[in-house]
Motif scaffolding. Structure first.
Motif, PDB file in Angstrom:
ATOM      1  N   PRO A 165       0.794  -1.234   0.000  1.00 24.45           N
ATOM      2  CA  PRO A 165       0.000   0.000   0.000  1.00 24.45           C
ATOM      3  C   PRO A 165       0.829   1.290   0.000  1.00 24.45           C
ATOM      4  O   PRO A 165       1.966   1.311   0.449  1.00 24.45           O
ATOM      5  CB  PRO A 165      -0.802  -0.085   1.295  1.00 24.45           C
ATOM      6  N   ILE A 166       0.192   2.308  -0.537  1.00 27.83           N
ATOM      7  CA  ILE A 166       0.767   3.663  -0.530  1.00 27.83           C
ATOM      8  C   ILE A 166       0.233   4.435   0.671  1.00 27.83           C
ATOM      9  O   ILE A 166       0.931   5.233   1.271  1.00 27.83           O
ATOM     10  CB  ILE A 166       0.390   4.390  -1.843  1.00 27.83           C
ATOM     11  N   LEU A 167      -1.040   4.213   1.000  1.00 24.33           N
ATOM     12  CA  LEU A 167      -1.599   4.842   2.193  1.00 24.33           C
ATOM     13  C   LEU A 167      -1.309   3.910   3.355  1.00 24.33           C
ATOM     14  O   LEU A 167      -1.868   2.825   3.446  1.00 24.33           O
ATOM     15  CB  LEU A 167      -3.105   5.040   2.044  1.00 24.33           C
ATOM     16  N   THR A 168      -0.404   4.316   4.223  1.00 21.90           N
ATOM     17  CA  THR A 168       0.059   3.386   5.244  1.00 21.90           C
ATOM     18  C   THR A 168       0.538   4.148   6.473  1.00 21.90           C
ATOM     19  O   THR A 168       0.192   5.309   6.657  1.00 21.90           O
ATOM     20  CB  THR A 168       1.162   2.490   4.624  1.00 21.90           C
ATOM     21  N   ARG A 169       1.296   3.467   7.306  1.00 21.68           N
ATOM     22  CA  ARG A 169       1.864   4.120   8.493  1.00 21.68           C
ATOM     23  C   ARG A 169       3.333   4.385   8.250  1.00 21.68           C
ATOM     24  O   ARG A 169       3.940   3.784   7.386  1.00 21.68           O
ATOM     25  CB  ARG A 169       1.755   3.192   9.694  1.00 21.68           C
ATOM     26  N   ALA A 170       3.904   5.226   9.082  1.00 28.80           N
ATOM     27  CA  ALA A 170       5.314   5.564   8.914  1.00 28.80           C
ATOM     28  C   ALA A 170       6.204   4.326   9.065  1.00 28.80           C
ATOM     29  O   ALA A 170       5.958   3.489   9.908  1.00 28.80           O
ATOM     30  CB  ALA A 170       5.699   6.591   9.961  1.00 28.80           C
ATOM     31  N   ASP A 177       8.255  12.001   7.054  1.00 28.61           N
ATOM     32  CA  ASP A 177       7.173  11.384   6.283  1.00 28.61           C
ATOM     33  C   ASP A 177       6.356  12.428   5.529  1.00 28.61           C
ATOM     34  O   ASP A 177       6.182  13.544   6.008  1.00 28.61           O
ATOM     35  CB  ASP A 177       6.182  10.689   7.226  1.00 28.61           C
ATOM     36  N   TYR A 178       5.832  12.027   4.392  1.00 28.92           N
ATOM     37  CA  TYR A 178       4.737  12.772   3.772  1.00 28.92           C
ATOM     38  C   TYR A 178       3.451  12.268   4.396  1.00 28.92           C
ATOM     39  O   TYR A 178       3.221  11.047   4.457  1.00 28.92           O
ATOM     40  CB  TYR A 178       4.696  12.524   2.260  1.00 28.92           C
ATOM     41  N   PRO A 181      -3.985  13.407   5.338  1.00 27.19           N
ATOM     42  CA  PRO A 181      -5.030  13.395   6.360  1.00 27.19           C
ATOM     43  C   PRO A 181      -6.152  12.427   5.994  1.00 27.19           C
ATOM     44  O   PRO A 181      -6.493  12.267   4.828  1.00 27.19           O
ATOM     45  CB  PRO A 181      -5.537  14.840   6.366  1.00 27.19           C
ATOM     46  N   SER A 182      -6.708  11.778   7.008  1.00 31.86           N
ATOM     47  CA  SER A 182      -7.828  10.864   6.773  1.00 31.86           C
ATOM     48  C   SER A 182      -9.138  11.610   6.979  1.00 31.86           C
ATOM     49  O   SER A 182      -9.314  12.307   7.980  1.00 31.86           O
ATOM     50  CB  SER A 182      -7.738   9.698   7.759  1.00 31.86           C
ATOM     51  N   ARG A 183     -10.064  11.466   6.016  1.00 30.51           N
ATOM     52  CA  ARG A 183     -11.368  12.111   6.161  1.00 30.51           C
ATOM     53  C   ARG A 183     -12.255  11.292   7.088  1.00 30.51           C
ATOM     54  O   ARG A 183     -13.021  11.824   7.880  1.00 30.51           O
ATOM     55  CB  ARG A 183     -12.031  12.257   4.779  1.00 30.51           C
ATOM     56  N   THR A 184     -12.088   9.967   6.995  1.00 35.30           N
ATOM     57  CA  THR A 184     -13.008   9.100   7.741  1.00 35.30           C
ATOM     58  C   THR A 184     -12.529   8.837   9.176  1.00 35.30           C
ATOM     59  O   THR A 184     -13.273   8.293   9.979  1.00 35.30           O
ATOM     60  CB  THR A 184     -13.178   7.764   7.000  1.00 35.30           C
ATOM     61  N   HIS A 185     -11.297   9.192   9.464  1.00 36.11           N
ATOM     62  CA  HIS A 185     -10.791   9.021  10.836  1.00 36.11           C
ATOM     63  C   HIS A 185     -10.261  10.364  11.301  1.00 36.11           C
ATOM     64  O   HIS A 185      -9.123  10.725  11.021  1.00 36.11           O
ATOM     65  CB  HIS A 185      -9.710   7.942  10.892  1.00 36.11           C
ATOM     66  N   ASP A 186     -11.138  11.025  11.986  1.00 33.36           N
ATOM     67  CA  ASP A 186     -10.886  12.401  12.383  1.00 33.36           C
ATOM     68  C   ASP A 186      -9.542  12.571  13.094  1.00 33.36           C
ATOM     69  O   ASP A 186      -9.241  11.850  14.040  1.00 33.36           O
ATOM     70  CB  ASP A 186     -12.024  12.776  13.358  1.00 33.36           C
ATOM     71  N   LYS A 188      -6.650  11.859  12.173  1.00 30.98           N
ATOM     72  CA  LYS A 188      -5.609  10.849  11.936  1.00 30.98           C
ATOM     73  C   LYS A 188      -5.018  11.011  10.537  1.00 30.98           C
ATOM     74  O   LYS A 188      -5.649  11.586   9.648  1.00 30.98           O
ATOM     75  CB  LYS A 188      -6.197   9.457  12.100  1.00 30.98           C
ATOM     76  N   PHE A 189      -3.823  10.461  10.394  1.00 26.79           N
ATOM     77  CA  PHE A 189      -3.078  10.647   9.149  1.00 26.79           C
ATOM     78  C   PHE A 189      -2.500   9.331   8.644  1.00 26.79           C
ATOM     79  O   PHE A 189      -2.063   8.498   9.436  1.00 26.79           O
ATOM     80  CB  PHE A 189      -1.903  11.604   9.373  1.00 26.79           C
ATOM     81  N   PHE A 190      -2.498   9.165   7.356  1.00 22.72           N
ATOM     82  CA  PHE A 190      -1.673   8.137   6.745  1.00 22.72           C
ATOM     83  C   PHE A 190      -0.283   8.734   6.536  1.00 22.72           C
ATOM     84  O   PHE A 190      -0.136   9.953   6.428  1.00 22.72           O
ATOM     85  CB  PHE A 190      -2.192   7.740   5.357  1.00 22.72           C
ATOM     86  N   ALA A 191       0.715   7.844   6.422  1.00 29.48           N
ATOM     87  CA  ALA A 191       2.025   8.299   5.958  1.00 29.48           C
ATOM     88  C   ALA A 191       2.279   7.591   4.642  1.00 29.48           C
ATOM     89  O   ALA A 191       1.949   6.414   4.480  1.00 29.48           O
ATOM     90  CB  ALA A 191       3.093   7.932   6.968  1.00 29.48           C
TER      91      ALA A 191
END
Ligand code: ASP
Length: 592
Positions: A165-170, A177-178, A181-186, A188-191
């Motif tokens: 995956p590209i949308l993942t954790r650090a 990290d780049y 932001p997650s829309r569905t998880h207030d 919270k962020f993907f890295a």
């Protein structure tokens, strides 16, 4: 729409009627006869229209640079006087019969053959035009051939291409990290992945045995000349293989690529320990094409009455070393030496002492240097002997911390190699092995030299006792002073992984929070595994002889990590921000 590529026509095609499509590279009017150089991705061919084909001649008269044409004509031999040996199609031309203008073009912002006159920003803004240039076409075609050859090799060796995956954790690879932001998880962020490291390890736990991926990776670093914020790795992982086998498979791949695509035999890659590389070359990616070496002289300087040398010589973390440039007296001017002094300053060196050996037999008066007066005769003799210096040689010195001396003299060595063209071969590959597990930060904390999933060569107890003395099972492949790739045998044991996290100051709670999934996976039968990743962009850059990594990437970012063509990064509208529950501080300040 076409029967042939323009660039593919040869003498064997003489007499054939062909239909070609392409862009007008140049149009010339030679007293009633119009010559059009028509270009497509294969190259350029000359097309001639004479007034006999009246209607089409008129069209030909209208065309301008970069117009898109479809034309029909007959291939004929050029007269002997007009054969152009510099063109692949230079023995033939096409006698134009019909011409249709498929699209017109405005005058381009720069002439393709005069691209060097415009700044790179202009080239990047109109990248689609820049990419029409022969050099860029060649580079990207080479890149495509290379990735195909890589896929074939790895496929033959039983590797499976699996996407991660590209949308993942650090994943800690040492850069910023780049974040997305997650829309569905207030809140919270993907890295974006700095590498697929953890996923490829998990694929080994799943039993895939041999994985590869040509993977995009993202690192938010301040860009140096040969870096891009998004770049491509040839990412590889294997199970039940030790470092010898992994190095052998990947060395075989690189050797095969050079053989197949460039007819170059790289031979067997020598190996060198990290310690030796730092000692002799001041770098963990030594350019072995350059015969200069750093020579340690710390022991000679402990007693001298010259703080600049005796200070580092008596400091356990200090280093005093020298480089001899044979015959350098005549080759280097005073101005160049001054420039080198500035150059080593970039690496933190506070100066660059040197001695010109005018007469190696006269230690009293034969050495020319501002520092020689501080050195007793026996020290002068010992330096000359250790460096095997002769009359006419020039010696540079570095005295500072181990890091500053190694980095500055290591860089000077490469610069001298380039400036004086000292290269002894065209290609010099090697493996650097036996890296330390950790390096010490200025504040005394430790960082993993590769990444925290690299296996040490010792037990967890030994590691905990002497982390700075521990070596890792990592290996780097280096070519001409560039790190082509690096990897390691991994930790496959939960206890060892936790020991490494602890040494890095990642406490239990944080371990769980960030890497719980990995620690869990290691509990459920993780096989011994290891792998490596190559930087594809750099490999293409070296193989095509390009000056910049940007010249082998279709749509690269600028030095400030932006895309001047699409204007990315861009602003987003307030609705999108609201959905993400993001309020920009910048806006607030502006409003308030
Ligand atoms: N993930 C590492 C890197 O990106 C390579 C590896 O250990 O396989 O540098």
């Amino acid at each position: 729409m076409r029967s042939d590529y323009c660039g593919a026509l040869r003498s064997a095609d003489i007499g054939r009627e062909v239909t070609l499509c392409g862009w007008v590279d140049r149009r010339r009017d030679h007293g009633g006869v119009i010559f059009i150089d028509l270009r497509d991705r294969d190259g350029i061919v000359q097309v001639v229209f004479d007034p006999d084909a009246a209607e089409h001649f008129e069209q030909a008269d209208r065309v301008r640079g970069e117009y898109v044409l479809q034309l029909k004509g007959r291939v004929r031999a050029r007269s002997e006087a007009t054969v152009n040996p510099n063109m692949a199609t230079g023995e033939v031309e096409v006698y134009g019969i019909e011409l249709e203008i498929l699209n017109i073009a405005e005058t381009p912002p720069f002439q393709l053959d005069e691209h060097t006159a415009v700044g790179e920003d202009v080239r990047l803004k109109y990248r689609y035009l820049d990419l029409r240039r022969n050099e860029m076409q060649r580079n990207l075609r080479f890149r495509s051939k290379l990735t195909t050859a890589i896929r074939n090799y790895l496929d033959d060796m039983g590797f499976l291409d699996i996407e991660t995956p590209i949308l993942t954790r650090a994943t800690p690879e040492g850069a910023r990290d780049y974040l997305v932001p997650s829309r569905t998880h207030d809140g919270k962020f993907f890295a974006l992945p700095q590498s697929p490291q953890l996923f490829k390890q998990l694929l080994m736990v799943s039993g895939f045995d041999r994985y590869y991926q040509i993977a995009k990776c993202f690192r938010d670093e301040d860009l140096r000349a040969d870096r891009q914020p998004e770049f491509t790795q040839i990412d590889i992982e294997t199970s039940f293989l030790g470092e010898e086998e992994i190095m052998s498979i990947t060395e075989g791949m690189v050797r095969g690529l050079f053989q197949q695509l460039m007819d170059v035999d790289l031979g067997e890659f020598p190996r060198m320990s990290y310690e030796e590389a730092m000692l002799r070359y001041g770098s963990d990616k030594p350019d072995l094409r350059i015969p200069l070496e750093l020579v340690e002289i710390k022991d000679l300087m402990t007693e001298v009455d010259f703080k600049v040398f005796s200070g580092p010589a008596n400091d356990p973390k200090g280093r005093v070393a020298a480089i001899k440039v044979a015959g350098g007296n005549d080759k280097l001017t005073r101005k160049q030496i001054d420039d080198y002094t500035k150059f080593v300053g970039i690496y933190g060196a506070k100066g660059l002492a040197y001695i010109k050996v005018n007469d190696s037999t006269d230690l009293e008066n034969g050495l020319q240097s501002p520092i020689v007066k501080f050195l007793p005769i026996e020290v002068r003799a010992a330096i000359l002997e250790r460096l095997q210096a002769q009359s006419g040689d020039l010696i540079f010195f570095g005295a500072d911390s181990y890091k500053v001396v190694s980095e500055s003299l290591g860089a000077l060595r490469c610069k001298l190699g380039e400036d004086l063209n000292l290269y002894t071969s065209e290609w010099a590959p090697l493996w650097v092995v036996a890296f330390p597990m950790f390096e010490e930060n200025d504040d005394g904390s430790l960082t993993a030299l590769h990444h925290p999933f690299t296996a040490p060569s010792c037990s967890p107890e030994e590691l905990a006792q002497n982390p700075l003395g521990a070596l890792s099972r990592a290996y780097d492949m280096v070519l001409n002073g560039t790190e082509l790739g690096g990897g390691s045998v991994r930790i496959h044991d939960q206890e060892m992984q936790q020991a490494v996290f602890r040494i890095l100051g990642i406490e239990a709670e944080e371990q769980r929070e960030k890497f719980g999934f990995l620690l869990d996976a290691l509990k459920y039968g993780a096989p011994p595994h290891g792998g490596l990743a190559f930087g594809l962009d750099r490999l293409v850059m070296l193989m095509t002889g390009s000056d910049s990594i940007r010249d082998v990437i279709a749509f690269p970012k600028t030095q400030s990590a932006a895309c001047v063509m699409t204007d990315a990064p861009g602003t987003v509208d307030s609705r999108q921000l609201r959905e993400l529950n993001i309020r920009l501080r910048l806006k607030e300040e502006q409003v308030g």
